[in-house]
Enzyme design. Structure first.
Site, PDB file in Angstrom:
ATOM      1  N   LYS A  56      39.647  41.268  40.140  1.00 55.41           N
ATOM      2  CA  LYS A  56      40.699  40.531  39.461  1.00 55.41           C
ATOM      3  C   LYS A  56      41.986  40.132  40.402  1.00 55.41           C
ATOM      4  O   LYS A  56      42.531  38.830  40.352  1.00 55.41           O
ATOM      5  CB  LYS A  56      42.090  41.148  38.230  1.00 55.41           C
ATOM      6  CG  LYS A  56      41.099  41.795  36.823  1.00 55.41           C
ATOM      7  CD  LYS A  56      40.980  40.461  35.942  1.00 55.41           C
ATOM      8  CE  LYS A  56      40.584  40.551  34.485  1.00 55.41           C
ATOM      9  NZ  LYS A  56      41.322  39.519  33.502  1.00 55.41           N
ATOM     10  N   SER A 312      32.859  46.063  37.435  1.00 49.04           N
ATOM     11  CA  SER A 312      34.577  45.344  37.094  1.00 49.04           C
ATOM     12  C   SER A 312      35.665  45.898  37.944  1.00 49.04           C
ATOM     13  O   SER A 312      36.466  45.518  38.317  1.00 49.04           O
ATOM     14  CB  SER A 312      34.646  44.692  35.865  1.00 49.04           C
ATOM     15  OG  SER A 312      34.613  45.551  35.001  1.00 49.04           O
TER      16      SER A 312
END
Length: 419
Positions: A56, A312
């Site tokens: 992110k 992720s």
């Protein structure tokens, strides 16, 4: 369309330059367990080793770094389930921009603490609501009131472009085009960015997006032809539990030709435990989505293919592991709960153990409250089986025995209330 692709590719190249020295070039590692299981050559892109333990930071920094002097002075605000907030917090501290990060109450404490640590004095953490969408509404209101720039977790082109830098690294590290790329999906920023970039630079690559079964909002959007709001979601996979995908991300995912699949939360838990116990990798639920699709058989690949899965995020609170183990056992059919009405007389429990339990069955929970004014007393009993195949014989012994026993099936009201 060619002009759009060229423009997007140029923006991604700019993002790569902006992120140099800020975001980590995370490892691309061959995974022996997944390769042996599938017969393919499976590589895992380790974004759990990224700044903030998640990809992110790429989108957050790419957005905030492009603010002009007035925009930086006004500050930045965002909503996050945890990981995007860490990326924004880090970017704000590095760039000297004041920020506010709104997170729902379901965000694990570990993620909240990391947001505060990464942002330092430059960032204020605000906990509000029960879902990401609650936090998003509060962040939007704050931005409108203060004039700060809203930094979307997924629904902005600058965020999408930043996330696309993951795909640039993968192709460079792999030295060629992969046959299959499997990505987790929440609001769609990662899939939209990587999918759009791969469509131009690796058009033969099969692209698969994996959503949690309890929050499959991108599949719903593709089916409806536009983003739609799910009436309810399971927030366990907090990093991907989005009720409505973005107006920016939806058409990009659609045009990228991505396949969308869903993985049960229990399978995600099973994969999290495999990653930890076999591979030595700490993954959060959303981080295990892509590899869980392989181990759960939701995504089929061919022997010899080159497959890349994105891990992720690695922001998992250790206090959640009890629930993770529980969900995994239930998903595998190894743990079951029963309400057993025992006659209040000596030897009743012994008969249950001798006549109902199998040789490989184990009682892992037993809660009993004796009621003197009744002939029977109910006990909540948890039984762990030696194998899933042990359930049918267990139920047959229950049916043949004299005790009144109710099987609490997963998903029923009684099961959700008691467990």
């Amino acid at each position: 369309m060619t002009d759009v692709r060229t423009s997007f590719s140029a923006e991604v190249s700019d993002a790569v330059r902006r992120l140099a020295g800020v975001a980590e070039r995370t490892p691309l590692q061959r995974n022996a367990r997944l390769s042996e299981l599938t017969g393919a050559e499976v590589w895992v892109k380790r974004e759990d080793l990224q700044v903030g333990r998640s990809y992110k930071v790429r989108g957050a920094y790419n957005t905030i770094s492009q603010l002009d002097a007035a925009g930086r002075a006004a500050g930045a605000v965002c909503a996050s389930a945890g990981n995007h907030g860490q990326g924004v917090a880090y970017a704000c501290r590095v760039l000297g921009v004041h920020g506010r990060v709104f997170v729902p109450g379901t965000t694990p404490r570990q993620k909240r603490q990391r947001i505060a640590a990464l942002g330092g004095d430059m960032v204020e953490l605000v906990v509000t609501g029960d879902t990401y969408d609650d936090a998003a509404a509060a962040a939007a209101a704050s931005a409108q009131m203060t004039g700060a720039t809203l930094v979307p977790a997924f629904d902005a082109l600058s965020t999408v472009v930043g996330q696309a830098t993951v795909a640039v690294e993968v192709l460079d590290q792999l030295g060629g085009a992969p046959d299959v790329v499997v990505l987790p999906v929440g609001g769609g920023g990662l899939l939209a960015g990587c999918g759009t970039w791969l469509r131009e630079h690796s058009p033969g690559t099969r692209l698969v997006g994996v959503e949690p079964a309890g929050a499959a909002s991108m599949a719903a959007a593709l089916a409806a032809g536009a983003p739609v709001e799910l009436p309810e979601i399971d927030t366990f996979v907090d990093g991907a539990a989005v009720r409505r995908v973005g107006a920016v991300t939806h058409p990009l995912v659609r045009d990228a030709g991505a396949e969308l699949v869903a993985v049960a939360e229990g399978q995600i838990c099973t994969e999290m435990l495999e990653l930890y116990q076999v591979d030595g990798v700490i993954a959060e639920p959303a981080g295990a989505l892509a590899t869980a699709a392989l181990t759960g058989g939701v995504v089929r690949v061919e022997p010899g293919q080159t497959v890349v899965c994105l891990l992720s995020g690695g922001n998992n609170d250790v206090s959640r592991y009890a629930e993770i183990v529980e969900r995994s056992l239930v998903h595998q059919g190894l743990k079951h709960y029963f309400l057993v009405e025992f006659p209040q007389e000596p030897g009743a429990l012994r008969r249950f153990l001798d006549e109902v339990l199998g040789p490989d069955d184990d009682i892992v929970l037993f809660e009993y409250v004796k009621r003197d004014n009744r002939e029977t007393g109910a006990a909540l009993t948890g039984i762990e089986l030696g194998s899933p195949e042990g359930l049918a014989p267990l139920l047959a012994r229950i049916e043949a025995g004299p005790l009144k026993i109710q099987h609490l099936a997963p998903g029923t009201t009684a099961y959700r209330f008691l467990v």
